[in-house]
Design a protein around this motif. Structure first.
Motif, short mmCIF file in Angstrom:
data_model
loop_
_atom_site.label_atom_id
_atom_site.label_comp_id
_atom_site.label_asym_id
_atom_site.label_seq_id
_atom_site.Cartn_x
_atom_site.Cartn_y
_atom_site.Cartn_z
N ASP A 1 0.82 -1.22 0.00
CA ASP A 1 0.00 0.00 0.00
C ASP A 1 0.85 1.26 0.00
OD1 ASP A 1 -2.22 -1.60 0.04
OD2 ASP A 1 -2.53 -1.44 2.21
N LEU A 2 1.97 1.21 0.73
CA LEU A 2 2.85 2.37 0.80
C LEU A 2 3.49 2.66 -0.55
CD1 LEU A 2 4.19 4.50 2.68
CD2 LEU A 2 6.02 2.84 3.06
N VAL A 3 3.94 1.61 -1.24
CA VAL A 3 4.59 1.79 -2.54
C VAL A 3 3.59 2.21 -3.60
CG1 VAL A 3 5.91 0.60 -4.33
CG2 VAL A 3 6.43 0.18 -1.94
N SER A 4 2.37 1.69 -3.49
CA SER A 4 1.35 1.98 -4.52
C SER A 4 0.60 3.28 -4.27
CB SER A 4 0.34 0.82 -4.56
OG SER A 4 1.00 -0.40 -4.78
N SER A 5 0.99 4.03 -3.23
CA SER A 5 0.23 5.23 -2.88
C SER A 5 0.52 6.42 -3.78
CB SER A 5 0.51 5.61 -1.41
OG SER A 5 1.89 5.89 -1.24
N GLY A 6 1.61 6.39 -4.53
CA GLY A 6 1.96 7.52 -5.39
C GLY A 6 1.11 7.60 -6.65
N ARG A 7 0.96 8.79 -7.20
CA ARG A 7 0.17 8.96 -8.41
C ARG A 7 0.95 8.51 -9.65
NH1 ARG A 7 -2.48 15.02 -7.43
NH2 ARG A 7 -3.67 14.46 -5.55
N GLU A 8 2.16 9.00 -9.78
CA GLU A 8 3.00 8.63 -10.93
C GLU A 8 4.05 7.64 -10.44
OE1 GLU A 8 4.59 12.17 -12.53
OE2 GLU A 8 2.66 13.01 -13.13
N ARG A 9 3.83 6.40 -10.76
CA ARG A 9 4.73 5.34 -10.29
C ARG A 9 5.73 4.99 -11.37
NH1 ARG A 9 1.82 0.34 -7.86
NH2 ARG A 9 0.50 0.50 -9.72
N LYS A 10 6.95 4.76 -10.91
CA LYS A 10 8.01 4.34 -11.82
C LYS A 10 7.95 2.83 -12.01
CE LYS A 10 11.33 8.05 -11.22
NZ LYS A 10 12.75 8.38 -11.08
N PRO A 11 8.59 2.31 -13.09
CA PRO A 11 8.59 0.86 -13.31
C PRO A 11 9.17 0.07 -12.14
CG PRO A 11 9.38 2.01 -15.26
CD PRO A 11 9.23 3.04 -14.20
#
Length: 601
Positions: free
Chosen positions: A405-415
């Motif tokens: 959840d913490l990693v996926s919380s950003g709007r623009e995610r890097k690969p």
């Protein structure tokens, strides 16, 4: 002449007896054994100097009262302990425990969370001076009143205290080295004699003094000891090493603050976050150094207990870094760019902290698995149950969910973030398979064959799915793949075993049922029963034939118990107390009084 000779002989004998009384027997104290026992039993086994100081204070109070050597109820006037005062061995104990109390108080100040400040450091050195003063007095008194072994041991104790004082003052390293070497020589000599316990204690004290000696040589410049070797020495345990560890930690903190100047960015999953706060740099650098100790090849030989200690230090360092980041956020004001950078840095540090938490819990899983194969812990004697592993895998599932959840919380995610989130999902599936497997084992131990068989099949399907996904990924965790392969095999074998046992139970079910039904009775054998069959008619629960049922079932209690029945109500005449009845004195017969009335009686 004869009388004179007799009197002179008697005087000579009296003088001899007086001298012999004055000399008295020599006292004997096993100083090292006495102190080691007191320290281990009263706090220093866990480094609790406050508890040990309080024990020394209470011990001194008891000694003063038992010796009737109190200092008066009015104005305090200390009574000096001199050679003539020491008539019992307990007076020597007074001096020894006073030195120990001062030393433990100094070490208590040394172990403050943020370290002693300038004023506390002055107080600390003062307490060490007091400890040296009492240790020297103890050595002088033992030289006169004690036997040679006790005198030698007291000299070693005084030398050790003098070395500690100079070690803390960061000066006169040659004198400190001389005192430490003197103490080591005495303990080496004493370790050659006496019982086995005394020899072991002397060897331990020699090993505890060795790092301080090497550090003094390092400061003088007569040794080629590297900082990494000093760190390895600092991993040793013992109360005599605590001052050395604090000094080494201060040196390492100074070295980290110098290295932290080059640490300007924190790299995480393709992001670079600038670090402006010096305290944050030092905390992150300390955590990264400790992580290197866990990931080097030599870390495989480390025992699990030391790895857990390293993990605790890593968590402390990262929590300190997060505290500094939060304080910077509070003081950032309206600077949006600075806030965004600090939020990103906080997220990155939290993610790394979550990863280390998962690694630590995996280490705990491996420890419990090792105990589960033994079925009983060698140290505590407790039986290890599969439910402990179920609880640990619950924690791992929660940790991976929080991290994802913490990693996926950003709007623009890097690969890199997308890939990391997928790895978290796969780990979660693998942990779910392991949890299902050990839950099946717990049901199997409880005798529930059907539930255990279903859970083993479920765990096998989870493990096979996770194994396929891990094999598709590039640069996947080979250790996890091997664990999943082993888990698939164990699930298959255990499901076959549970299936076979279930068939055996089914075959014997009718026979067991007939046997148990034959034992049903009305009166029973007089044993206590929670509920009878007539009381559980609305519950779908097996009373006969189930492996969990203990004892024979009972239909109803016979003879029946006494029951309370209603009786006629008790009538209380409450109005009687509130009725005013008329006076009847006019109708009552009056007594006749007088002389004539007496004649008619």
């Amino acid at each position: 002449m004869a009388k004179n000779s007799e009197t002179s002989a008697m005087e000579i004998d009296d003088k001899k007896s007086i001298n012999s009384d004055q000399i008295g027997p020599k006292f004997s104290i096993n100083v090292l054994q006495l102190l080691k026992s007191a320290q281990m039993q009263h706090g220093l086994r866990h480094g609790d100097y406050t508890r040990y100081r309080r024990y020394c204070t209470a011990r001194l109070r008891r000694l003063y009262k038992s010796l009737k050597f109190t200092h008066g109820r009015g104005k305090y006037t200390r009574k000096a302990i001199t050679e003539s005062t020491v008539t019992e061995v307990r007076f020597l104990h007074l001096v020894l425990y006073t030195a120990e109390r001062a030393w433990s108080h100094a070490m208590e100040k040394r172990q403050l969370p943020d370290g002693p400040n300038a004023r506390q450091r002055i107080y600390l050195i003062g307490r060490l001076r007091k400890a040296v003063k009492w240790a020297t007095l103890f050595s002088n008194l033992c030289a006169i009143k004690a036997d040679p072994r006790t005198s030698l041991e007291s000299e070693a104790y005084a030398s050790y205290m003098k070395g500690n004082l100079l070690f803390e003052q960061d000066q006169n390293w040659e004198t400190a080295l001389k005192n430490f070497k003197s103490a080591r020589a005495v303990y080496e000599e004493l370790g050659k004699y006496g019982d086995v316990e005394n020899q072991v204690l002397c060897r331990e004290r020699v090993e505890e003094l060795e790092p301080s000696i090497r550090y003094c040589l390092h400061k003088i410049g007569e040794s080629n000891v590297k900082t990494s070797e000093l760190l390895q020495i600092g991993e040793m345990e013992g109360p005599a090493l605590d001052l050395f560890k604090s000094k080494l930690e201060a040196v390492m903190a100074e070295a980290r603050s110098q290295q932290a100047a080059s640490l300007t960015e924190f790299h995480w999953l393709g992001h670079r976050f600038p670090i402006s706060n010096a305290k944050t740099r030092v905390a992150i650098l300390k955590a990264q150094e400790l992580e290197k100790d866990l990931h080097v090849k030599a870390a495989d030989s480390l025992p699990a207990e030391k790895k857990l200690v390293i993990f605790d230090k890593i968590f402390t360092a990262y929590h300190e870094a997060r505290g500094c980041i939060r304080s910077d956020l509070a003081s950032a004001g309206n600077a949006e760019n600075v806030k965004d950078e600090l939020y990103g840095l906080d997220k990155a540090v939290s993610a790394v902290l979550g990863q280390r938490t998962i690694e630590r819990n995996q280490l705990l899983v491996s420890i419990v698995k090792g105990k589960l194969t033994k079925q009983r812990d060698d140290k505590t004697g407790k039986v290890t149950k599969p439910e402990e592993l179920v609880r640990l895998y619950d924690l791992l599932l929660q940790n991976t969910a929080d991290l994802s959840d913490l990693v996926s919380s950003g709007r623009e995610r890097k690969p890199e973030e997308v890939k990391f989130a997928e790895e978290c999902e796969l780990k979660s599936l693998a942990f779910r398979a392991e949890r299902c497997f050990y839950l099946a084992r717990s049901y199997s131990l409880a005798g529930k064959r059907t539930e255990a068989y279903a859970l083993y099949c479920r765990a096998r399907s989870h493990a096979e799915n996770a194994l396929k996904d891990f094999q598709r990924m590039a640069n996947s965790d080979q250790m996890m793949i091997e664990e999943l392969k082993t888990l698939c095999k164990e699930c298959r074998s255990n499901s076959c075993i549970e299936h076979a046992k279930g068939i055996i139970v089914e075959e014997k079910a009718s026979e067991n049922l007939s046997n148990k039904i034959s034992t049903i009775s009305i009166s029973g054998t007089g044993k206590k029963v929670d509920k009878f069959l007539l009381e559980k008619l609305d519950v779908y629960e097996s009373a006969v034939g189930d492996s969990n049922v203990k004892g024979a079932a009972r239909i109803e209690a016979f003879p029946p118990a006494f029951q309370s029945i209603a009786r006629n109500p008790i009538v209380l005449d409450l109005a009687y107390n509130f009725i005013d009845f008329p006076s009847l004195e006019n109708r009552m017969k009056k007594d006749r009084k007088g002389f004539i009335s007496r004649l008619w009686r």
